[in-house]
Design a protein around this motif. Sequence first.
Motif, PDB file in Angstrom:
ATOM      1  N   GLU A  86      -8.888   0.792  -4.202  1.00 19.73           N
ATOM      2  CA  GLU A  86     -10.447   0.578  -4.302  1.00 19.73           C
ATOM      3  C   GLU A  86     -11.074   0.765  -5.495  1.00 19.73           C
ATOM      4  O   GLU A  86     -10.569   1.419  -6.287  1.00 19.73           O
ATOM      5  CB  GLU A  86     -11.066   1.820  -3.278  1.00 19.73           C
ATOM      6  CG  GLU A  86     -10.512   2.072  -1.802  1.00 19.73           C
ATOM      7  CD  GLU A  86     -11.119   3.194  -1.160  1.00 19.73           C
ATOM      8  OE1 GLU A  86     -10.914   3.396   0.032  1.00 19.73           O
ATOM      9  OE2 GLU A  86     -11.824   3.925  -1.849  1.00 19.73           O
ATOM     10  N   HIS A  87     -12.123  -0.140  -5.574  1.00 23.90           N
ATOM     11  CA  HIS A  87     -12.778  -0.180  -6.880  1.00 23.90           C
ATOM     12  C   HIS A  87     -11.648  -0.514  -8.220  1.00 23.90           C
ATOM     13  O   HIS A  87     -12.164  -0.084  -9.162  1.00 23.90           O
ATOM     14  CB  HIS A  87     -13.558   1.070  -7.122  1.00 23.90           C
ATOM     15  CG  HIS A  87     -14.670   1.516  -6.049  1.00 23.90           C
ATOM     16  ND1 HIS A  87     -15.401   0.621  -5.676  1.00 23.90           N
ATOM     17  CD2 HIS A  87     -14.249   2.403  -5.198  1.00 23.90           C
ATOM     18  CE1 HIS A  87     -16.051   1.270  -4.686  1.00 23.90           C
ATOM     19  NE2 HIS A  87     -15.346   2.365  -4.260  1.00 23.90           N
ATOM     20  N   ASN A  88     -10.757  -1.275  -8.017  1.00 24.21           N
ATOM     21  CA  ASN A  88      -9.774  -1.594  -9.055  1.00 24.21           C
ATOM     22  C   ASN A  88      -8.977  -0.239  -9.360  1.00 24.21           C
ATOM     23  O   ASN A  88      -8.708  -0.265 -10.463  1.00 24.21           O
ATOM     24  CB  ASN A  88     -10.407  -2.297  -9.897  1.00 24.21           C
ATOM     25  CG  ASN A  88     -10.737  -3.823  -9.734  1.00 24.21           C
ATOM     26  OD1 ASN A  88      -9.912  -4.543  -8.942  1.00 24.21           O
ATOM     27  ND2 ASN A  88     -11.743  -4.259 -10.345  1.00 24.21           N
ATOM     28  N   VAL A 137      -4.345   3.987  -1.675  1.00 22.94           N
ATOM     29  CA  VAL A 137      -5.378   3.102  -1.260  1.00 22.94           C
ATOM     30  C   VAL A 137      -5.881   2.752  -2.644  1.00 22.94           C
ATOM     31  O   VAL A 137      -5.873   3.382  -3.592  1.00 22.94           O
ATOM     32  CB  VAL A 137      -6.648   4.110  -0.553  1.00 22.94           C
ATOM     33  CG1 VAL A 137      -7.629   3.368  -0.632  1.00 22.94           C
ATOM     34  CG2 VAL A 137      -6.152   4.807   0.369  1.00 22.94           C
ATOM     35  N   ARG A 183       0.803  -1.165   0.094  1.00 24.95           N
ATOM     36  CA  ARG A 183      -0.179   0.085  -0.049  1.00 24.95           C
ATOM     37  C   ARG A 183       0.790   1.238   0.186  1.00 24.95           C
ATOM     38  O   ARG A 183       0.433   2.303   0.783  1.00 24.95           O
ATOM     39  CB  ARG A 183      -0.899  -0.038   1.027  1.00 24.95           C
ATOM     40  CG  ARG A 183      -1.986  -1.202   1.085  1.00 24.95           C
ATOM     41  CD  ARG A 183      -3.053  -1.059   1.856  1.00 24.95           C
ATOM     42  NE  ARG A 183      -4.015  -2.059   1.754  1.00 24.95           N
ATOM     43  CZ  ARG A 183      -5.238  -2.005   1.234  1.00 24.95           C
ATOM     44  NH1 ARG A 183      -5.804  -0.834   1.266  1.00 24.95           N
ATOM     45  NH2 ARG A 183      -6.081  -3.109   1.179  1.00 24.95           N
ATOM     46  N   GLU A 191     -16.143   7.398  -7.219  1.00 30.71           N
ATOM     47  CA  GLU A 191     -15.268   7.847  -6.329  1.00 30.71           C
ATOM     48  C   GLU A 191     -14.904   9.038  -6.515  1.00 30.71           C
ATOM     49  O   GLU A 191     -14.442   9.766  -7.541  1.00 30.71           O
ATOM     50  CB  GLU A 191     -14.024   6.979  -6.223  1.00 30.71           C
ATOM     51  CG  GLU A 191     -12.895   6.950  -5.112  1.00 30.71           C
ATOM     52  CD  GLU A 191     -13.661   6.518  -3.829  1.00 30.71           C
ATOM     53  OE1 GLU A 191     -13.475   7.200  -2.774  1.00 30.71           O
ATOM     54  OE2 GLU A 191     -14.515   5.587  -3.709  1.00 30.71           O
TER      55      GLU A 191
END
Length: 135
Positions: free
Chosen positions: A30-32, A28, A11, A123
């Motif tokens: 997130e959502h690919n 981060v 990360r 996002e």
Amino acid sequence: MIFIALAVVWRSLVLCAPACAAVEIPFVFEHNKVFIDDVYVGGLGPFRATLDTGASDVILDTSIVEKLGLAAAGETSARATGGVVKVVKYKCPEIRVGATAILPDGMMVSATSVSGQAAAIEEPTQLVVGYQFFR
């Protein structure tokens, strides 16, 4: 010739160049998509950035440009998630992630409404960090 290596370490992005120390940038996933939080542009922020290795530029949302009062340096068009969009070029103040400068003061960046991309990936994001970030 300058060589820049990129590694993903639990990360965080680690950017390395032979003439300087490695820089670790937390992200981060997130959502690919990869997002970088705690981004400051000319002292404004924090903003959330989308890391897009297919983008050729760093792209600021027009709201950031308006808050900074930047003067346009030219126009061009670019292909984006929603098709071809008009982008305006600006000389940008320093961009930082936390306390780490990732782009120096005076670097040319593009600006357009990033809200279309933010809606497409569901996002909130205020800037796109593209290929220019890795050079």
